[in-house]
Design a protein around this motif. Structure first.
Motif, PDB file in Angstrom:
ATOM      1  N   ARG A   1       0.815  -1.214   0.000  1.00 17.75           N
ATOM      2  CA  ARG A   1       0.000   0.000   0.000  1.00 17.75           C
ATOM      3  C   ARG A   1       0.851   1.267   0.000  1.00 17.75           C
ATOM      4  N   MET A   2       2.067   1.181   0.541  1.00 18.79           N
ATOM      5  CA  MET A   2       2.939   2.356   0.584  1.00 18.79           C
ATOM      6  C   MET A   2       3.866   2.454  -0.620  1.00 18.79           C
ATOM      7  N   ALA A   3       3.872   1.449  -1.471  1.00 17.06           N
ATOM      8  CA  ALA A   3       4.759   1.472  -2.637  1.00 17.06           C
ATOM      9  C   ALA A   3       4.286   2.502  -3.656  1.00 17.06           C
ATOM     10  N   ALA A   4       5.230   3.186  -4.281  1.00 19.40           N
ATOM     11  CA  ALA A   4       4.914   4.144  -5.344  1.00 19.40           C
ATOM     12  C   ALA A   4       6.185   4.451  -6.116  1.00 19.40           C
ATOM     13  N   PRO A   5       6.075   4.687  -7.423  1.00 19.44           N
ATOM     14  CA  PRO A   5       7.260   5.085  -8.188  1.00 19.44           C
ATOM     15  C   PRO A   5       7.915   6.322  -7.579  1.00 19.44           C
ATOM     16  N   GLY A   6       9.228   6.310  -7.517  1.00 17.74           N
ATOM     17  CA  GLY A   6       9.969   7.430  -6.956  1.00 17.74           C
ATOM     18  C   GLY A   6      10.218   7.320  -5.470  1.00 17.74           C
ATOM     19  N   PHE A   7       9.769   6.200  -4.865  1.00 20.76           N
ATOM     20  CA  PHE A   7       9.941   6.004  -3.429  1.00 20.76           C
ATOM     21  C   PHE A   7      10.491   4.612  -3.141  1.00 20.76           C
ATOM     22  N   TYR A   8      11.117   4.485  -1.980  1.00 22.97           N
ATOM     23  CA  TYR A   8      11.344   3.174  -1.379  1.00 22.97           C
ATOM     24  C   TYR A   8      10.834   3.252   0.052  1.00 22.97           C
ATOM     25  N   VAL A   9      10.623   2.097   0.670  1.00 20.83           N
ATOM     26  CA  VAL A   9       9.962   2.046   1.967  1.00 20.83           C
ATOM     27  C   VAL A   9      10.882   1.394   2.979  1.00 20.83           C
ATOM     28  N   LYS A  10      11.021   2.022   4.138  1.00 18.63           N
ATOM     29  CA  LYS A  10      11.841   1.491   5.237  1.00 18.63           C
ATOM     30  C   LYS A  10      10.972   1.361   6.473  1.00 18.63           C
ATOM     31  N   GLY A  11      11.044   0.213   7.132  1.00 19.56           N
ATOM     32  CA  GLY A  11      10.320   0.007   8.377  1.00 19.56           C
ATOM     33  C   GLY A  11      11.240  -0.055   9.571  1.00 19.56           C
ATOM     34  N   GLY A  12      10.664  -0.376  10.725  1.00 19.55           N
ATOM     35  CA  GLY A  12      11.421  -0.538  11.954  1.00 19.55           C
ATOM     36  C   GLY A  12      11.170  -1.922  12.522  1.00 19.55           C
ATOM     37  N   ARG A  13      11.417  -2.103  13.824  1.00 17.06           N
ATOM     38  CA  ARG A  13      11.214  -3.403  14.430  1.00 17.06           C
ATOM     39  C   ARG A  13      11.039  -3.251  15.933  1.00 17.06           C
ATOM     40  N   THR A  14      10.378  -4.230  16.515  1.00 13.78           N
ATOM     41  CA  THR A  14      10.301  -4.388  17.960  1.00 13.78           C
ATOM     42  C   THR A  14      11.255  -5.512  18.347  1.00 13.78           C
ATOM     43  N   ASN A  15      12.107  -5.274  19.332  1.00 11.50           N
ATOM     44  CA  ASN A  15      13.133  -6.240  19.711  1.00 11.50           C
ATOM     45  C   ASN A  15      12.657  -7.101  20.878  1.00 11.50           C
ATOM     46  N   LEU A  16      12.664  -8.407  20.679  1.00 15.33           N
ATOM     47  CA  LEU A  16      12.247  -9.349  21.709  1.00 15.33           C
ATOM     48  C   LEU A  16      13.453  -9.820  22.511  1.00 15.33           C
ATOM     49  N   GLY A  17      13.247 -10.088  23.792  1.00 13.02           N
ATOM     50  CA  GLY A  17      14.314 -10.540  24.659  1.00 13.02           C
ATOM     51  C   GLY A  17      14.578 -12.027  24.531  1.00 13.02           C
ATOM     52  N   PRO A  18      15.618 -12.523  25.200  1.00  8.39           N
ATOM     53  CA  PRO A  18      16.023 -13.921  25.027  1.00  8.39           C
ATOM     54  C   PRO A  18      14.982 -14.927  25.508  1.00  8.39           C
ATOM     55  N   GLU A  19      14.289 -14.680  26.620  1.00  8.29           N
ATOM     56  CA  GLU A  19      13.326 -15.659  27.125  1.00  8.29           C
ATOM     57  C   GLU A  19      12.129 -15.791  26.201  1.00  8.29           C
ATOM     58  N   LEU A  20      11.568 -14.665  25.776  1.00  7.51           N
ATOM     59  CA  LEU A  20      10.430 -14.706  24.852  1.00  7.51           C
ATOM     60  C   LEU A  20      10.857 -15.324  23.522  1.00  7.51           C
ATOM     61  N   THR A  21      12.038 -14.980  23.065  1.00  2.59           N
ATOM     62  CA  THR A  21      12.556 -15.557  21.820  1.00  2.59           C
ATOM     63  C   THR A  21      12.668 -17.070  21.922  1.00  2.59           C
ATOM     64  N   ALA A  22      13.184 -17.566  23.031  1.00  5.70           N
ATOM     65  CA  ALA A  22      13.345 -19.007  23.207  1.00  5.70           C
ATOM     66  C   ALA A  22      11.996 -19.723  23.163  1.00  5.70           C
TER      67      ALA A  22
END
Length: 265
Positions: A106-127
């Motif tokens: 939905r955010m794509a358009a000629p003349g643009f590129y799209v960059k997002g971010g992230r939420t970082n999970l800790g080691p216990e939740l990751t495991a």
């Protein structure tokens, strides 16, 4: 618009299983999944065969020999092999909000590129998540988040408003969450394969897209990914790579000399 989702991976099959299965639950599916493998062992190939049998879209596995951290090279090989005109790029140690692909499209358009971010999970939740080998719902209040819980909020109207305004002059690219037209990537000759080891290839790629004339749309509250915790094991060449990427633009050709062109038919 045909889309190719590219997932980069290296010897982490449990995380890759979580990542790819989060793709299967997307509100809008990509037209293909390409897993770019920087030299993983056979257990990763076995997993990919199983995931391909589950997948609602074609899955391709592109592998090269393990000869150090060659992420830039593998991304070039994967993009060259993609049949889609639009590339969505993630890493295999993240998993996706169900509207991730939809948001990028939905955010794509000629003349643009799209960059997002992230939420970082800790080691216990990751495991816990990696042991189940299945994605799970994450909110800003989920126990076990290590950083940036606000990035787990999905508010697309606000994201659309912020996209051309938020962090306009910062963090030009993030390879684990970005998208662009394949033709724009080819115009700058893709990723610079000078980069081996950790760091620098994303920012260099994004800065050359901007020098090509593209503008960045920064996704905040959309295009959400959740980063699975890991130790920083592959940080070699960091100083060399960052120094190279910080060269003045006058020393950086728009088309990098060692890039994607050698893989294109």
């Amino acid at each position: 618009m045909k889309t190719s989702l590219i997932i980069s991976t290296y010897n982490r099959p449990d995380a890759l299983a979580v990542c790819v299965r989060s793709v299967f639950g997307q509100t809008v599916l990509p037209d293909e999944i390409i897993i770019g493998d920087d030299g993983s062992r056979e257990d990763t190939a076995e997993l990919i065969r199983l995931l391909a049998a589950e997948s609602p879209v074609p899955v391709r596995h592109i592998w090269h020999e393990d000869n150090g951290f060659r992420l830039a090279m593998m991304r070039n090989k994967s993009i060259a092999a993609a049949s889609g005109e639009y590339i969505i790029e993630i890493d295999g140690d993240i998993f996706l909000h169900p509207r991730f692909v939809e948001d990028h499209i939905r955010m794509a358009a000629p003349g643009f590129y799209v960059k997002g971010g992230r939420t970082n999970l800790g080691p216990e939740l990751t495991a816990e998540i990696c042991q189940a080998m299945q994605p799970r719902k994450i909110t800003p209040f989920t126990r076990g988040i290590e950083g940036k819980p606000e990035n787990a909020l999905h508010i697309f109207p606000l994201a659309r408003y912020l996209a051309p305004r938020y962090r306009v002059h910062k963090s030009s690219a993030l390879g684990c969450n970005m998208s662009f037209y394949k033709s724009d990537c080819i115009a700058i000759n893709g990723y610079d394969e000078f980069f081996e080891g950790w760091g620098g290839e994303d920012g260099d790629f994004g800065s050359r897209l901007q020098r090509l004339g593209l503008r960045k749309r920064h996704l905040k509250f959309a295009g959400i990914v959740y980063h699975l915790w890991h130790e920083d094991k592959f940080m070699y060449n960091a100083d060399k790579n960052i120094k190279y990427s910080m060269r003045p633009d006058s020393e950086k050709p728009l088309r990098c000399p060692n890039g994607i062109d050698k893989y294109l038919k």
